[in-house]
Design a protein around this motif. Structure first.
Motif, PDB file in Angstrom:
ATOM      1  N   TYR A 181       6.138  35.548 -22.724  1.00  0.00           N
ATOM      2  CA  TYR A 181       4.776  35.258 -23.128  1.00  0.00           C
ATOM      3  C   TYR A 181       4.088  34.257 -22.199  1.00  0.00           C
ATOM      4  CZ  TYR A 181       6.569  37.236 -27.506  1.00  0.00           C
ATOM      5  OH  TYR A 181       7.143  38.056 -28.450  1.00  0.00           O
ATOM      6  N   ALA A 182       2.755  34.239 -22.294  1.00  0.00           N
ATOM      7  CA  ALA A 182       1.927  33.240 -21.605  1.00  0.00           C
ATOM      8  C   ALA A 182       1.075  32.523 -22.639  1.00  0.00           C
ATOM      9  CB  ALA A 182       1.032  33.908 -20.564  1.00  0.00           C
ATOM     10  N   LEU A 183       0.934  31.216 -22.475  1.00  0.00           N
ATOM     11  CA  LEU A 183       0.187  30.383 -23.415  1.00  0.00           C
ATOM     12  C   LEU A 183      -0.652  29.389 -22.625  1.00  0.00           C
ATOM     13  CD1 LEU A 183      -0.026  29.682 -26.539  1.00  0.00           C
ATOM     14  CD2 LEU A 183       1.655  27.890 -26.052  1.00  0.00           C
ATOM     15  N   TRP A 184      -1.910  29.268 -22.990  1.00  0.00           N
ATOM     16  CA  TRP A 184      -2.823  28.358 -22.284  1.00  0.00           C
ATOM     17  C   TRP A 184      -2.269  26.940 -22.277  1.00  0.00           C
ATOM     18  CZ3 TRP A 184      -7.314  25.268 -24.462  1.00  0.00           C
ATOM     19  CH2 TRP A 184      -8.122  24.756 -23.433  1.00  0.00           C
ATOM     20  N   HIS A 185      -2.188  26.357 -21.079  1.00  0.00           N
ATOM     21  CA  HIS A 185      -1.638  25.016 -20.905  1.00  0.00           C
ATOM     22  C   HIS A 185      -2.465  23.959 -21.649  1.00  0.00           C
ATOM     23  CE1 HIS A 185       1.080  22.390 -18.545  1.00  0.00           C
ATOM     24  NE2 HIS A 185       0.078  21.531 -18.554  1.00  0.00           N
ATOM     25  N   GLY A 186      -3.746  24.222 -21.827  1.00  0.00           N
ATOM     26  CA  GLY A 186      -4.630  23.253 -22.459  1.00  0.00           C
ATOM     27  C   GLY A 186      -4.393  23.040 -23.935  1.00  0.00           C
ATOM     28  N   PHE A 187      -3.611  23.923 -24.563  1.00  0.00           N
ATOM     29  CA  PHE A 187      -3.385  23.755 -25.993  1.00  0.00           C
ATOM     30  C   PHE A 187      -2.640  22.456 -26.313  1.00  0.00           C
ATOM     31  CE2 PHE A 187      -3.816  28.536 -26.611  1.00  0.00           C
ATOM     32  CZ  PHE A 187      -5.028  28.422 -27.274  1.00  0.00           C
ATOM     33  N   HIS A 188      -1.819  21.979 -25.400  1.00  0.00           N
ATOM     34  CA  HIS A 188      -1.165  20.699 -25.673  1.00  0.00           C
ATOM     35  C   HIS A 188      -1.706  19.605 -24.743  1.00  0.00           C
ATOM     36  CE1 HIS A 188       1.299  22.161 -22.363  1.00  0.00           C
ATOM     37  NE2 HIS A 188       1.951  21.025 -22.286  1.00  0.00           N
ATOM     38  N   GLN A 189      -2.973  19.780 -24.323  1.00  0.00           N
ATOM     39  CA  GLN A 189      -3.676  18.753 -23.569  1.00  0.00           C
ATOM     40  C   GLN A 189      -4.929  18.290 -24.315  1.00  0.00           C
ATOM     41  OE1 GLN A 189      -2.441  17.513 -20.720  1.00  0.00           O
ATOM     42  NE2 GLN A 189      -0.726  18.938 -20.736  1.00  0.00           N
ATOM     43  N   GLY A 190      -5.257  18.953 -25.398  1.00  0.00           N
ATOM     44  CA  GLY A 190      -6.385  18.575 -26.246  1.00  0.00           C
ATOM     45  C   GLY A 190      -5.941  18.673 -27.686  1.00  0.00           C
ATOM     46  N   PRO A 191      -6.866  18.583 -28.617  1.00  0.00           N
ATOM     47  CA  PRO A 191      -6.485  18.559 -30.045  1.00  0.00           C
ATOM     48  C   PRO A 191      -6.245  19.946 -30.623  1.00  0.00           C
ATOM     49  CG  PRO A 191      -8.847  18.316 -29.854  1.00  0.00           C
ATOM     50  CD  PRO A 191      -8.314  18.381 -28.438  1.00  0.00           C
ATOM     51  N   PHE A 192      -5.601  20.813 -29.834  1.00  0.00           N
ATOM     52  CA  PHE A 192      -5.444  22.210 -30.233  1.00  0.00           C
ATOM     53  C   PHE A 192      -3.991  22.620 -30.428  1.00  0.00           C
ATOM     54  CE2 PHE A 192      -8.960  22.131 -26.940  1.00  0.00           C
ATOM     55  CZ  PHE A 192      -9.966  21.915 -27.852  1.00  0.00           C
ATOM     56  N   ALA A 193      -3.104  21.644 -30.589  1.00  0.00           N
ATOM     57  CA  ALA A 193      -1.682  21.982 -30.701  1.00  0.00           C
ATOM     58  C   ALA A 193      -1.409  22.903 -31.883  1.00  0.00           C
ATOM     59  CB  ALA A 193      -0.846  20.707 -30.819  1.00  0.00           C
ATOM     60  N   ILE A 194      -2.200  22.781 -32.946  1.00  0.00           N
ATOM     61  CA  ILE A 194      -1.976  23.638 -34.109  1.00  0.00           C
ATOM     62  C   ILE A 194      -2.206  25.105 -33.755  1.00  0.00           C
ATOM     63  CG2 ILE A 194      -4.340  23.313 -34.914  1.00  0.00           C
ATOM     64  CD1 ILE A 194      -1.141  23.837 -37.036  1.00  0.00           C
ATOM     65  N   VAL A 195      -3.127  25.380 -32.841  1.00  0.00           N
ATOM     66  CA  VAL A 195      -3.374  26.762 -32.405  1.00  0.00           C
ATOM     67  C   VAL A 195      -2.121  27.314 -31.724  1.00  0.00           C
ATOM     68  CG1 VAL A 195      -4.841  28.275 -31.017  1.00  0.00           C
ATOM     69  CG2 VAL A 195      -5.817  26.222 -32.088  1.00  0.00           C
ATOM     70  N   ALA A 196      -1.561  26.523 -30.798  1.00  0.00           N
ATOM     71  CA  ALA A 196      -0.334  26.945 -30.118  1.00  0.00           C
ATOM     72  C   ALA A 196       0.817  27.069 -31.105  1.00  0.00           C
ATOM     73  CB  ALA A 196       0.017  25.938 -29.027  1.00  0.00           C
TER      74      ALA A 196
END
Length: 376
Positions: free
Chosen positions: A316-331
């Motif tokens: 899989y591929a996952l946007w690196h920004g998900f754990h660089q902003g307040p979006f960790a719950i999305v990841a």
């Protein structure tokens, strides 16, 4: 430098006096807040000239404010260094971003104190990962001497643990507490659901390799040991193969080590890097493009074609920004679906992303921020 400091101190004193005349804008100030390093910081007035030492701190401000640009004095370097497409998307919504002063056009290990002070910030935001190098440094002493507040926030070292605390802190500082509380409630409700379902499942934990930005600096394999995405994989019911390494070990794995510890699932972080290379995800990127990048990576790395993760399509591929902003719950939601598809088939991480970043038109629908080797 001394003359600059004195001039700045005079300028800031004048600015503070003018702010006091504003009356209602000072409600709730002076205010004491506690940052992620445990420092108690007194803010004499609402900050109006924030300086971002890490451009991806903008993601948090975009979550809490309709338009963060009136609050910004500048940033160390532009967001386009990490994600030109996202930077362009934000700039189309907030044109002032293109005129935001920068200290450099590329990541810099140390800030130029004089250039920073010339921007006359009244609050500087640092990533908590830099606390040990900032505290007690000449820059910190100068900021203290001039009464310029600085705070440590964290969305990447321990994203699930520190995101609510960081949002609470920024909400207090930016007079955005109601929105911060709304976002925190959403995050905690989503995490509670995932925790509840995982507690009721059989004790099966798929083995996972976290491969950070393959093709950008190295093809294989920068990883997270006990921070960053490792926190997310563990919370989503996965077994990070790097946990087998001793504390303090390098976070770069050899290809041979990976082949001798074959994972059932591989999660590659991806983006649209200004330097080029890597797997592309994000605004304007299709599922087919992501799948092709993943296919190329699996074919280029020796022996990877035979990994179960590749053979079974759990690559899989996952946007690196998900754990660089307040979006960790999305990841977290997306990873939980990959690891336990039946258990979490009803989750909608794209909708969660859209709720957290309500910028029209929706960024979450403007491209694909994750993908799989066997995209349909």
């Amino acid at each position: 430098m001394r003359r600059l400091a004195m001039n700045l101190l005079y300028w800031m004193s004048l600015l503070s006096a003018v702010a006091c005349w504003a009356g209602e804008s000072q409600e709730g100030f002076p205010k004491q807040v506690t940052d992620l390093a445990g420092r108690q910081v007194m803010l004499s007035a609402p900050p109006t000239r924030l300086f971002l030492t890490q451009p991806r701190q903008l993601y948090a401000l975009a979550t809490l404010l309709d338009d963060p640009t009136p609050h910004l004095a500048g940033w160390a370097y532009p967001l386009a260094v990490f994600d030109p497409a996202m930077a362009q998307r934000f700039a189309s919504q907030w044109p002032a971003l293109d005129r935001l002063p920068t200290l450099s056009s590329a990541p810099i290990p140390q800030l130029d104190s004089e250039a920073l002070l010339n921007l006359a910030p009244d609050l500087v935001l640092f990533d908590f990962s830099r606390a040990s190098s900032v505290e007690g440094s000449p820059l910190a002493r100068l900021l203290d001497e001039l009464g310029i507040a600085y705070l440590f926030i964290d969305f990447n070292r321990h994203p699930l643990e520190n995101t609510p605390t960081s949002l609470t802190l920024l909400g207090e500082v930016l007079d955005a507490t109601p929105r911060a509380n709304h976002v925190i409630d959403l995050i905690e409700q989503r995490m509670a659901l995932i925790d509840q379902r995982l507690a009721e499942r059989p004790a099966d934990a798929p083995t996972v390799l976290i491969n950070v930005a393959p093709g950008v600096k190295v093809d294989c394999c920068r990883t997270n040991l006990r921070n960053g995405l490792a926190d997310l994989v563990a919370r989503a019911g996965g077994d990070n193969i790097a946990e087998a390494l001793t504390p303090g070990a390098s976070a770069t794995l050899s290809n041979e080590w990976v082949l001798s510890h074959p994972p059932e699932v591989v999660i590659n972080t991806a983006g649209q890097w200004a330097a080029g290379g890597g797997i592309s995800v994000g605004i304007g990127i299709s599922d087919a493009e992501i799948a092709q990048d993943l296919r190329s990576l699996s074919q280029e790395l020796p022996g990877w074609q035979h990994l179960d993760a590749v053979q079974q399509g759990q690559f899989y591929a996952l946007w690196h920004g998900f754990h660089q902003g307040p979006f960790a719950i999305v990841a977290l939601e997306r990873i939980a679906q990959w690891l336990h598809p039946t258990l979490f088939s009803d989750l909608d991480p794209a909708a969660t992303f859209e709720t957290l970043l309500p910028t029209p038109p929706s960024i979450s629908r403007a491209g694909h921020f994750w993908g799989a080797l066997n995209a349909q």
